[in-house]
Scaffold this motif. Structure first.
Motif, PDB file in Angstrom:
ATOM      1  N   ILE A 220      47.460  59.575  35.986  1.00 23.04           N
ATOM      2  CA  ILE A 220      46.119  59.003  35.815  1.00 23.04           C
ATOM      3  C   ILE A 220      46.086  58.074  34.607  1.00 23.04           C
ATOM      4  O   ILE A 220      45.635  56.926  34.690  1.00 23.04           O
ATOM      5  N   VAL A 221      46.571  58.575  33.465  1.00 29.93           N
ATOM      6  CA  VAL A 221      46.569  57.767  32.248  1.00 29.93           C
ATOM      7  C   VAL A 221      47.466  56.546  32.416  1.00 29.93           C
ATOM      8  O   VAL A 221      47.116  55.428  32.008  1.00 29.93           O
TER       9      VAL A 221
ATOM     10  N   ARG B  88      48.113  50.666  32.944  1.00 31.71           N
ATOM     11  CA  ARG B  88      48.618  49.501  33.683  1.00 31.71           C
ATOM     12  C   ARG B  88      47.482  48.518  33.979  1.00 31.71           C
ATOM     13  O   ARG B  88      47.679  47.289  33.896  1.00 31.71           O
ATOM     14  N   VAL B  89      46.305  49.046  34.327  1.00 26.73           N
ATOM     15  CA  VAL B  89      45.144  48.173  34.553  1.00 26.73           C
ATOM     16  C   VAL B  89      44.820  47.392  33.281  1.00 26.73           C
ATOM     17  O   VAL B  89      44.603  46.168  33.320  1.00 26.73           O
ATOM     18  N   LEU B  90      44.820  48.074  32.147  1.00 25.85           N
ATOM     19  CA  LEU B  90      44.504  47.428  30.876  1.00 25.85           C
ATOM     20  C   LEU B  90      45.572  46.407  30.493  1.00 25.85           C
ATOM     21  O   LEU B  90      45.259  45.317  29.992  1.00 25.85           O
TER      22      LEU B  90
ATOM     23  N   ILE C 286      37.861  49.404  34.929  1.00 24.15           N
ATOM     24  CA  ILE C 286      37.927  50.863  34.935  1.00 24.15           C
ATOM     25  C   ILE C 286      36.762  51.436  35.729  1.00 24.15           C
ATOM     26  O   ILE C 286      36.919  52.402  36.487  1.00 24.15           O
ATOM     27  N   LYS C 287      35.581  50.847  35.578  1.00 21.20           N
ATOM     28  CA  LYS C 287      34.411  51.312  36.331  1.00 21.20           C
ATOM     29  C   LYS C 287      34.556  51.043  37.822  1.00 21.20           C
ATOM     30  O   LYS C 287      34.089  51.823  38.654  1.00 21.20           O
ATOM     31  N   ASP C 288      35.184  49.915  38.170  1.00 23.17           N
ATOM     32  CA  ASP C 288      35.294  49.512  39.576  1.00 23.17           C
ATOM     33  C   ASP C 288      36.481  50.156  40.292  1.00 23.17           C
ATOM     34  O   ASP C 288      36.563  50.074  41.522  1.00 23.17           O
ATOM     35  N   ASP C 289      37.392  50.756  39.557  1.00 26.64           N
ATOM     36  CA  ASP C 289      38.551  51.418  40.165  1.00 26.64           C
ATOM     37  C   ASP C 289      38.111  52.793  40.666  1.00 26.64           C
ATOM     38  O   ASP C 289      37.867  53.715  39.886  1.00 26.64           O
TER      39      ASP C 289
ATOM     40  N   VAL D  85      37.118  58.760  34.429  1.00 26.09           N
ATOM     41  CA  VAL D  85      37.883  58.106  33.374  1.00 26.09           C
ATOM     42  C   VAL D  85      37.040  56.997  32.753  1.00 26.09           C
ATOM     43  O   VAL D  85      36.474  56.153  33.440  1.00 26.09           O
ATOM     44  N   ARG D  86      36.978  57.006  31.423  1.00 25.98           N
ATOM     45  CA  ARG D  86      36.215  56.003  30.672  1.00 25.98           C
ATOM     46  C   ARG D  86      37.074  55.526  29.507  1.00 25.98           C
ATOM     47  O   ARG D  86      37.957  56.245  29.046  1.00 25.98           O
TER      48      ARG D  86
END
Length: 311
Positions: free
Chosen positions: A41-42, A47-49, A89-92, A100-101
């Motif tokens: 998860i982390v 990776r998104v960031l 993060i909100k849209d994933d 996750v925030r």
């Protein structure tokens, strides 16, 4: 040296925007899902960031546990990347379903580039901004906001002054607003801090409210949204004590007065001038100056004591 690493020219002090993006409460993910699943998860969030850092012209310096540290050539690009990170993060759906925030702190200033890493005062200040930030927030300095174009400056709001270790004087901090929904922005966004300073448009009767909690200082603008206090990360002022409710009390401007409203289990104790009172699921107009304590009786050494001053 990697072709993606930055290298400073001799005798040149480069400046960069430093951004830290943290996955909030990652320890709870490990407790709830176990090590292997939590790492997945982390890792996915990081990776998104990282991808958004590259897309906005930045460079990932390193990942440290549940945190990404990035640099950007200019402050506006870092701010846009930070907004994109919060939205992503909100849209994933896979991350949103797990709650996750993230929180983000950033600052622009002089740095030292050495063997792919970044050091210096700007890094320290950016790290301090991150420590002040709550989940779903982006916090930066007024000095960084000064480098934004006018349109970006309008999407910020001032949060007062804080002390930063190594700095002789408190520094002014701001929140970078990122919500796309106009209704949300109407709710949470006051005027930009820069506009308030330049135009001085507040009427004398509107004034402002200054709150001090330990070393932290907050300025509540009368046109801003409700100022929340409590144990939860979603509050503007977080007081992590067992006697404090998740959302314990709020302050908002109504009819020309700042109104303190208790919405807690244990109540709020208020000293206003020579008068002391107890609030429980009711409200009072704050006058002059005084102090209040969330969830326990007033005393000068109470750790939860918040001093206020109407200006």
């Amino acid at each position: 040296m990697s072709p993606f690493e930055e290298q400073a020219a001799p005798n040149v002090k480069p400046s960069r925007a430093i951004l830290f993006a943290d996955v909030c409460k990652s320890t709870q993910l490990f407790e709830q899902h176990g090590n292997a699943r939590a790492l997945q998860i982390v890792g996915h969030a990081l990776r998104v960031l990282s991808d958004l850092t590259f897309q906005h012209g930045g460079r990932v310096v390193k990942t440290i546990g549940d945190e990404v540290m990035s640099t950007f050539p200019e402050a506006p690009a870092a701010a846009e990347a930070a907004r994109a990170m919060q939205r992503a993060i909100k849209d994933d759906l896979s991350l949103a379903q797990l709650g996750v925030r993230i929180k983000i702190g950033l600052h622009f200033g002089e740095v030292i580039l050495e063997e792919g890493d970044v050091y210096g005062d700007a890094v320290n200040v950016a790290a301090r901004m991150t420590s002040l930030t709550k989940a779903d927030q982006i916090i930066t300095t007024q000095a960084t906001v000064d480098r934004f174009p006018p349109e970006q400056q309008r999407r910020t709001r001032g949060l007062g002054h804080v002390r930063v270790r190594g700095k002789a004087h408190p520094i002014e901090i701001c929140e970078v607003l990122w919500h796309q929904d106009p209704a949300v922005l109407t709710t949470i966004a006051g005027p930009s801090w820069k506009d308030v300073q330049k135009k001085d448009v507040q009427k004398e009767e509107e004034g402002r409210l200054v709150l001090e909690y330990g070393p932290e200082r907050f300025v509540v603008d009368p046109r801003a949204s409700s100022f929340k206090m409590g144990r939860g990360d979603e509050n503007n002022l977080v007081i992590e004590r067992q006697s404090v409710s998740r959302i314990h009390a709020t302050i908002e401007c109504s009819g020309g007065y700042f109104v303190l409203t208790d919405c807690s289990t244990n109540g709020t104790y208020l000293r206003m001038g020579a008068e002391e009172m107890f609030l429980h699921r009711n409200q009072v107009h704050l006058l002059r100056e005084g102090a209040f304590s969330l969830g326990q009786a007033l005393s000068d050494d109470t750790a939860a004591l918040v001093h206020y001053r109407c200006e």
